[in-house]
Write an enzyme that holds these catalytic residues in place. Structure first.
Site, PDB file in Angstrom:
ATOM      1  N   LYS A 124       7.172  -9.418 161.030  1.00  0.00           N
ATOM      2  CA  LYS A 124       8.120  -9.944 159.930  1.00  0.00           C
ATOM      3  C   LYS A 124       7.426 -11.555 159.976  1.00  0.00           C
ATOM      4  CE  LYS A 124      12.313 -10.266 157.687  1.00  0.00           C
ATOM      5  NZ  LYS A 124      12.287 -11.738 157.309  1.00  0.00           N
ATOM      6  N   LYS A 327      15.673  -7.818 162.353  1.00  0.00           N
ATOM      7  CA  LYS A 327      15.565  -9.212 162.726  1.00  0.00           C
ATOM      8  C   LYS A 327      16.036  -9.619 164.140  1.00  0.00           C
ATOM      9  CE  LYS A 327      16.811 -12.156 159.394  1.00  0.00           C
ATOM     10  NZ  LYS A 327      16.073 -13.328 158.801  1.00  0.00           N
TER      11      LYS A 327
END
Length: 686
Positions: A124, A327
């Site tokens: 990401k 995350k």
DNA sequence: CACCCTCGAGTTCC
DNA sequence: CTCGAGGGTG
């Protein structure tokens, strides 16, 4: 839907939600419009997630203007707008492994099948998403993601990015591209490029470039494409948004190869898995090496590989069900700089230390960090009272990245080098062109304490049971005044001291006795002459095999030794000229500390003669010291940093950046066995 | 004089 | 581990 039960906290939650909305609005404005955030991305996410959670529990609290009701916008009013025919949705987030498993469970409910699914796991990127449109193979439009629906037209700027093909196929023999072809990618500034760019700008007096993401964002939104062109941006393609159906792949994994074929740069750090637990294992392993990637990432994206399945899963709210963003725990946080304390090292250098409001980063609560030197402080313009960004460099050492000037209230105090030593009040010295500020007083009590701590420390006299605390205690009790006094400590005088039981005293005495037999080069290091560490000490002792001889050497004599220049020669001569130094040496000799080199250099072989080794990581059986000793015993040299001249890097478990550097430079890498074999093959001894 | 290599010094938390 | 600076070399 059942009626929400009345909750005594409802009022409080309503207030909290309103406050969160106001905060998020403000931070949005600072981030997107002013371009100067006052909190870290992770903190922003935390506010957002909290609001989202409240609103999910009490949908009645959702207001039309709530930030959760729209995708974050980074539109810039100066640039022309375009509307995305295929909006970029945002992904639902996962913070734990269980969140990922829960995502998979939701999929099962929707699909009503437990069929095996393939997953593609991608970095990401911490950059800006852009959408590129190609018509007949020509780049006709480049736009930022914006709020997902409307973006900024940055076509001219995107064209200046080297990894963006302006015409495809890039290779004449590659297949013709479909038309139109719409590709999503991420614009980033590679860590290395950012570092170089930051350095370059700093020399020009520009210090605003604090992180790679904001710098990349700023670069892409320039009105003048020439400015963009002068900034080192990279685009990684990761998705085909739109193309005539028959001509393009039917899975994410295939699209990536397709994009590569078309000439796009696609990250090599993308993998496909058939099993969710394998995905999770991969994520766990990936987190450890996220820092060795060439670009910044803040997590990983997991996508269902097969497009038919992905599309069948549909969209919930504004998130597609077929993908999730994992995350990583935050690594950059902000906190307040509450004060600056000054420490003095044994060499007299004054070092500013940041006192911080305690904050949790990368697994530990940090309340202190070094500010390195006053040049650094001035360059970053950090002030007491500032909100500052903190990270742990290499996951360990706390590091103040810089202030958030927009969070200032006007009461912040600039930090200036002191004019007098905070410990002995003697005037501070500063050489023009040098970074360091010094306390020039060799009798400064703080310097003496530091010198003694160093003297007894590991690698020097190595007196076990005597650390920083112990030295301070002995100094306060008046039992020692200098390094040599350590050798005249009496068991009786220690008995009255707090924390000294019989056994501890005995161990300490044994350790002190053993220290008298340390090799002379180690004694020399222990004395703490500036610029004299292990290597220099060894060289000096080789040419002057007793302290007596070395003490009487002139600067000219010293300079004839290879590796000793005017600077080291001067500090050595100056140091021996100090009355305090002479007195310490006399006392050490009287106490029976070895003052001549026994010079039974235990070089057992010359198997590794002329070779230089660099050690990194932990070896299975040998310690770092043992490995070094082994190499030196066989005639090799151990160095601290990897360069072209390094013969081998000996790497063990969890190696650091040195291993990567070795690979870059093509330096061969050995493990413990490899090293032992090398020695054996060349007739050496282990 | 401008590089590159190497060394030294200081670094946090538990 | 990272930075600054010393020493040597082209």
């Amino acid at each position: 839907m059942s009626q929400t039960p009345p909750d005594p906290n409802f009022e409080a939650l309503a207030q909290r939600a309103a406050s969160l909305r106001a905060q998020i609005h403000e931070h949005n404005h600072r981030y997107f419009v002013l371009g100067s955030p006052t909190i870290s991305d992770a903190e922003y996410d935390a506010l957002f997630d909290e609001l989202d959670a409240i609103e999910k529990t009490y949908p009645a609290l959702i207001t039309p203007d709530s930030p959760t009701q729209r995708v974050g916008s980074d539109l810039d009013e100066r640039l022309p707008k375009i509307t995305h025919p295929n909006p970029t949705l945002s992904l639902s987030k996962a913070y734990t492994e269980d969140d990922i498993r829960a995502w998979r469970t939701r999929i099962d409910k929707v699909l009503d099948t437990s069929a095996r699914l393939g997953y593609v796991v991608e970095p990401k990127f911490d950059g800006l998403t852009v959408v590129l449109t190609y018509t007949d193979g020509i780049l006709t439009l480049g736009a930022t993601r914006g709020d997902g629906y409307t973006g900024d037209d940055v076509t001219a700027n995107v064209r200046t990015i080297r990894t963006v093909p302006t015409r495809i196929p890039v290779h004449p023999d590659a297949p013709r591209p479909p038309s139109p072809l719409v590709v999503r990618g991420e614009v980033v500034m590679l860590k290395e490029d950012f570092k170089a760019f930051q350095q370059k700008m700093q020399t020009e007096g520009e210090t605003r470039f604090i992180n790679a993401r904001n710098t990349a964002s700023g670069a892409l939104k320039q009105l003048d494409p020439r400015v963009t062109a002068s900034r080192p941006l990279t685009l990684y393609a990761f998705e085909i948004v739109d193309a005539p159906d028959d001509s393009t792949p039917h899975s994410q994994w295939q699209s990536l190869s397709f994009l590569r074929q078309m000439g796009f740069l696609v990250s090599e750090d993308i993998q496909r898995f058939d099993d969710l637990e394998a995905v999770i294992a991969h994520i766990r392993a990936f987190e450890a090496r996220r820092h060795s990637l060439p670009f910044e990432i803040d997590g990983l994206v997991i996508k269902i590989d097969d497009f038919a399945t992905y599309n069948a899963l549909g969209v919930v709210g504004k998130n597609p069900r077929g993908a999730v963003a994992y995350k990583f725990p935050p690594e950059v946080v902000t906190t307040r700089l509450t004060g600056v304390s000054i420490s003095v090292g044994r060499t007299g250098v004054l070092i500013p230390n940041a006192e911080l409001e305690p904050v949790f980063v990368s697994g530990a609560t940090i309340k202190q960090a070094t500010l390195n030197n006053f040049d650094d402080v001035a360059r970053k313009d950090v002030r007491v009272g500032d909100r500052v960004m903190i990270k742990r460099a290499g996951e360990v050492i706390p590091f103040v990245i810089g202030p958030l000037p927009d969070a200032r209230t006007g009461t912040e105090q600039p930090i200036t080098p002191p004019t007098h030593c905070p410990f002995c009040q003697s005037p501070v010295l500063h050489e023009e062109g040098e970074v360091a500020y010094y306390c020039g007083n060799p009798e400064c009590p703080e310097r003496i304490a530091r010198s003694i701590e160093y003297f007894v420390g590991k690698g020097q006299m190595d007196i076990e049971g005597l650390g920083e605390k112990g030295v301070r205690q002995l100094l306060e009790a008046g039992l020692i005044r200098d390094e040599a006094d350590v050798f005249s400590l009496k068991p009786e005088s220690l008995e009255n001291l707090e924390g000294y039981a019989k056994l501890k005293i005995q161990n300490l005495m044994n350790s002190i006795e053993a220290a008298k037999k340390r090799p002379l080069d180690r004694v020399l290091v222990a004395l703490g002459i500036p610029n004299v560490g292990t290597t220099v000490a060894k060289v000096l002792i080789k040419h002057f095999p007793s302290l007596e001889l070395l003490m009487n050497a002139t600067a000219d004599q010293l300079q004839t030794i290879g590796g000793i220049g005017p600077s080291i020669a001067a500090t050595v001569v100056d140091w021996f000229a100090l009355p305090r130094s002479r007195s310490v040496i006399t006392k050490l000799a009287a106490a029976g500390v070895q003052m001549v080199s026994t010079e039974t250099q235990i070089t057992r072989s010359e198997a590794l003669a002329g070779m230089t080794f660099v050690l990194t990581g932990t070896l299975p059986t040998l310690t770092r010291d043992e490995t070094g000793a082994l190499i030196e015993a066989n005639g090799g040299k151990v160095s601290g940093s990897v360069s072209k001249k390094t013969s081998y890097v000996v790497a063990g478990e969890s190696p650091g950046s040195k291993r990567d550097k070795a690979e870059q430079l093509g330096v061969p890498i050995l493990d413990e066995d490899g090293l032992k074999r090398l020695i054996a093959d060349r007739g050496g001894e282990s």
